[in-house]
Design an enzyme around this catalytic site. Structure first.
Site, short mmCIF file in Angstrom:
data_model
loop_
_atom_site.label_atom_id
_atom_site.label_comp_id
_atom_site.label_asym_id
_atom_site.label_seq_id
_atom_site.Cartn_x
_atom_site.Cartn_y
_atom_site.Cartn_z
N ARG A 114 0.82 -1.23 0.00
CA ARG A 114 0.00 0.00 0.00
C ARG A 114 0.84 1.27 0.00
NH1 ARG A 114 -2.81 -3.30 3.39
NH2 ARG A 114 -4.60 -4.24 2.36
N LYS A 136 2.82 11.32 -11.38
CA LYS A 136 1.90 10.46 -12.15
C LYS A 136 2.62 9.17 -12.45
CE LYS A 136 -1.39 13.26 -14.70
NZ LYS A 136 -1.91 13.55 -16.05
N GLU A 178 8.44 17.25 -25.58
CA GLU A 178 7.82 17.67 -24.31
C GLU A 178 8.31 19.07 -23.92
OE1 GLU A 178 5.44 15.90 -23.03
OE2 GLU A 178 5.85 13.77 -23.37
N LYS A 221 6.81 22.81 -14.57
CA LYS A 221 5.94 21.68 -14.25
C LYS A 221 5.68 21.62 -12.74
CE LYS A 221 4.76 16.91 -14.94
NZ LYS A 221 4.99 15.62 -15.58
N GLU A 231 -4.85 16.87 -10.97
CA GLU A 231 -5.50 17.22 -12.22
C GLU A 231 -6.99 17.47 -12.08
OE1 GLU A 231 -3.78 15.20 -15.62
OE2 GLU A 231 -5.60 15.57 -16.77
N ARG A 235 -3.75 21.28 -14.24
CA ARG A 235 -2.74 20.30 -14.67
C ARG A 235 -3.05 19.70 -16.05
NH1 ARG A 235 0.55 15.77 -11.11
NH2 ARG A 235 1.68 14.95 -12.88
N ASN A 239 -1.33 18.10 -20.92
CA ASN A 239 -1.68 17.10 -21.93
C ASN A 239 -1.75 17.70 -23.33
OD1 ASN A 239 -1.98 15.01 -20.02
ND2 ASN A 239 -3.97 15.85 -19.46
N HIS A 242 -1.32 15.64 -26.39
CA HIS A 242 -1.32 14.24 -25.96
C HIS A 242 -2.58 13.47 -26.34
CE1 HIS A 242 2.30 15.31 -23.89
NE2 HIS A 242 2.42 14.12 -23.34
N HIS A 246 -1.54 10.34 -28.15
CA HIS A 246 -1.75 8.98 -27.65
C HIS A 246 -2.46 8.12 -28.69
CE1 HIS A 246 -1.45 9.99 -23.07
NE2 HIS A 246 -0.27 9.78 -23.62
N HIS A 258 6.30 8.08 -28.17
CA HIS A 258 5.51 9.05 -27.41
C HIS A 258 5.80 10.48 -27.86
CE1 HIS A 258 3.25 10.65 -24.05
NE2 HIS A 258 4.27 11.45 -23.78
N1 LIG Z 1 4.40 10.23 -15.64
C1 LIG Z 1 4.37 11.27 -16.43
O1 LIG Z 1 4.02 12.36 -16.03
C2 LIG Z 1 4.79 11.10 -17.86
C3 LIG Z 1 5.05 12.22 -18.63
C4 LIG Z 1 5.50 12.03 -19.94
C5 LIG Z 1 5.70 10.74 -20.43
N2 LIG Z 1 5.44 9.68 -19.63
C6 LIG Z 1 5.67 8.30 -20.11
O2 LIG Z 1 7.06 8.15 -20.38
C7 LIG Z 1 7.24 7.10 -21.33
C8 LIG Z 1 8.26 7.51 -22.35
O3 LIG Z 1 9.50 7.73 -21.69
P1 LIG Z 1 10.89 7.67 -22.47
O4 LIG Z 1 10.76 8.43 -23.73
O5 LIG Z 1 11.93 8.04 -21.51
O6 LIG Z 1 10.97 6.14 -22.92
P2 LIG Z 1 11.81 4.89 -22.37
O7 LIG Z 1 11.81 4.83 -20.91
O8 LIG Z 1 11.27 3.71 -23.10
O9 LIG Z 1 13.29 5.19 -22.88
C9 LIG Z 1 13.56 5.21 -24.26
C10 LIG Z 1 14.71 4.28 -24.63
O10 LIG Z 1 15.94 4.89 -24.22
C11 LIG Z 1 16.74 3.95 -23.51
N3 LIG Z 1 17.58 4.74 -22.60
C12 LIG Z 1 17.22 5.31 -21.44
N4 LIG Z 1 18.21 6.06 -20.95
C13 LIG Z 1 19.25 5.95 -21.81
C14 LIG Z 1 20.55 6.52 -21.85
N5 LIG Z 1 20.97 7.41 -20.94
N6 LIG Z 1 21.36 6.18 -22.88
C15 LIG Z 1 20.93 5.35 -23.85
N7 LIG Z 1 19.70 4.80 -23.87
C16 LIG Z 1 18.86 5.10 -22.86
C17 LIG Z 1 15.74 3.04 -22.88
O11 LIG Z 1 16.31 1.80 -22.55
C18 LIG Z 1 14.66 2.93 -23.96
O12 LIG Z 1 15.01 1.95 -24.88
C19 LIG Z 1 5.87 6.83 -21.92
O13 LIG Z 1 5.39 5.61 -21.41
C20 LIG Z 1 5.01 7.98 -21.42
O14 LIG Z 1 3.65 7.61 -21.24
C21 LIG Z 1 4.99 9.83 -18.36
ZN LIG Z 2 4.18 13.18 -22.68
#
Ligand SMILES: NC(=O)c1ccc[n+]([C@@H]2O[C@H](COP(=O)([O-])OP(=O)(O)OC[C@H]3O[C@@H](n4cnc5c(N)ncnc54)[C@H](O)[C@@H]3O)[C@@H](O)[C@H]2O)c1
Ligand SMILES: [Zn+2]
Length: 354
Positions: A114, A136, A178, A221, A231, A235, A239, A242, A246, A258
């Site tokens: 939890r 999030k 972003e 942010k 949100e 907030r 999006n 997005h 999405h 993304h």
């Molecule tokens: N929680 C939130 O507020 C929020 C906001 C925006 C996006 N997101 C989420 O984030 C995700 C996308 O994140 P992302 O773009 O970081 O993708 P990811 O985590 O898949 O990373 C992208 C790729 O880069 C590689 N990688 C990571 N760090 C590296 C480094 N330093 N050197 C070389 N390779 C590296 C990873 O292994 C992966 O293959 C989505 O699922 C999206 O929904 C969440």
């Molecule tokens: Zn995003």
């Protein structure tokens, strides 16, 4: 480089974001009980040794890199692993990776016993400017992205731009999507700074400049999150791009990433705003030019039917009473939220076909 601190002001859930070259070494000082590190296969390949020696957690959970891993099953696997290794409620999970690692580690931390503490050490630009801040967390299900999750704030975020040295250009561009988003909805000055030398942002060679941009995005942010953690209103502007994005991501089976989806989505949102007379064509064109200059896509291929895109958008969690909530901007640096008629949304999608 000096370490900069951005505070996320959430009273008892307040925390610091530390930004600076070398800041990752602070991970050696984490004092949150027993640590469980979570990372993906690619990050572990590059930074596994660093994780083992500096963080020195008892155990490390590694899952296959990529959005396809962002499922309830992986989160339950993290929890089962923690249970197997007898992590208790006073433990702390440490996410080392991109948004996928951060979203899942945070969600696992939210539900394991939890709720246990967690720390974010983002290694992608996208995670540094967006996903690691704000609490999030969640996973995808076949019906939609991020449909299952929880709000759970980290204890600390360590942002070290040095991680970007190994990040491929495509991933840098996703983070830039972003960053452009943040500038479009909140900060015209940041937008102008990005326009100054967009190409220079992609090779991320100027770490000082990149660190300043990351810091600004975190500040912006953090301010939004402090005002509206869950949100209820404001907030939602984060999006921007997005809801369209999405849908495109899902329909492409995630071959469109993304960040790429968000870039295309921002173009659709801008077309919507121009058509409804709230945004000038000149400003929509500036957004498009900036996205193009950093190498992000600004149009959609014909293989995605308009009605499919609109249909998937309707399933997005942001929809309320059957209408689709869409974030637009009425000028660079200023967001607006509306519920346009479906025909207007369809026309905006139509307008961005290549
Ligand atoms: N929680 C939130 O507020 C929020 C906001 C925006 C996006 N997101 C989420 O984030 C995700 C996308 O994140 P992302 O773009 O970081 O993708 P990811 O985590 O898949 O990373 C992208 C790729 O880069 C590689 N990688 C990571 N760090 C590296 C480094 N330093 N050197 C070389 N390779 C590296 C990873 O292994 C992966 O293959 C989505 O699922 C999206 O929904 C969440
Ligand atoms: Zn995003």
């Amino acid at each position: 480089m000096a370490v900069e601190t951005v505070r996320v002001g959430l009273e008892e859930r307040a925390y610091d974001i530390l930004i600076g070259s070398g800041v990752r070494e602070r991970a050696a000082e984490l004092a949150y009980g027993r640590l469980l590190t979570v990372t993906d296969s690619e990050v572990d390949e590059r930074y596994g040794e660093w994780i083992d020696t500096v963080i020195g957690a008892d155990f490390k959970f590694i899952f296959p890199a990529g959005e396809a891993s962002k499922t309830p099953v992986t989160v339950i696997d993290i929890c089962r692993y923690a249970a197997l290794e007898k992590y208790d409620r006073k433990s702390c999970f440490v996410a080392v990776g991109g948004g996928v690692v951060g979203d899942m580690t945070g969600f696992a931390a939210a539900i394991y016993m939890r709720g246990v503490r967690f720390v974010q050490i983002p290694t992608t630009l996208l995670a540094m400017v967006d996903s690691s801040v704000g609490g999030k967390t969640g996973v995808d299900i076949p019906e939609g992205k991020n449909l299952v999750g929880a709000f759970h704030q980290p204890q600390l975020v360590l942002i070290d731009p040095d991680f970007l040295k190994t990040l491929p250009g495509r991933e840098i561009r996703c983070g830039l999507a972003e960053i452009v988003k943040t500038a479009m909805i909140l900060d015209a000055e940041l937008f102008a700074e990005l326009e100054r030398d967009p190409a220079g942002l992609v090779d991320a060679a100027d770490f000082g400049r990149m660190a300043r941009i990351i810091r600004r995005c975190c500040e912006l942010k953090a301010a939004v999150v402090a005002e509206d953690e869950r949100e209820a209103g404001l907030r939602a502007i984060l999006n921007y791009g997005h809801t369209f994005g999405h849908a495109v991501e899902m329909l492409s089976g995630f071959s469109i990433s993304h960040g790429e989806g968000v870039a295309i989505g921002m173009c659709a949102a801008a077309e919507l705003a121009v058509a409804s007379g709230t945004l000038s064509r000149a400003e929509a064109d500036r957004q498009k030019a900036l996205l193009q200059a950093v190498g992000l896509p600004v149009s959609l291929s014909r293989r995605f039917a308009v009605d499919k895109v609109v249909d998937v958008m309707g399933r997005d969690k942001k929809s309320a009473d059957g209408r689709i909530k869409v974030v637009t901007v009425d000028r660079i640096g200023h967001a607006a939220v509306g519920q346009p008629p479906l025909e207007a949304i369809a026309a905006a999608v139509e307008a961005i076909y290549a």
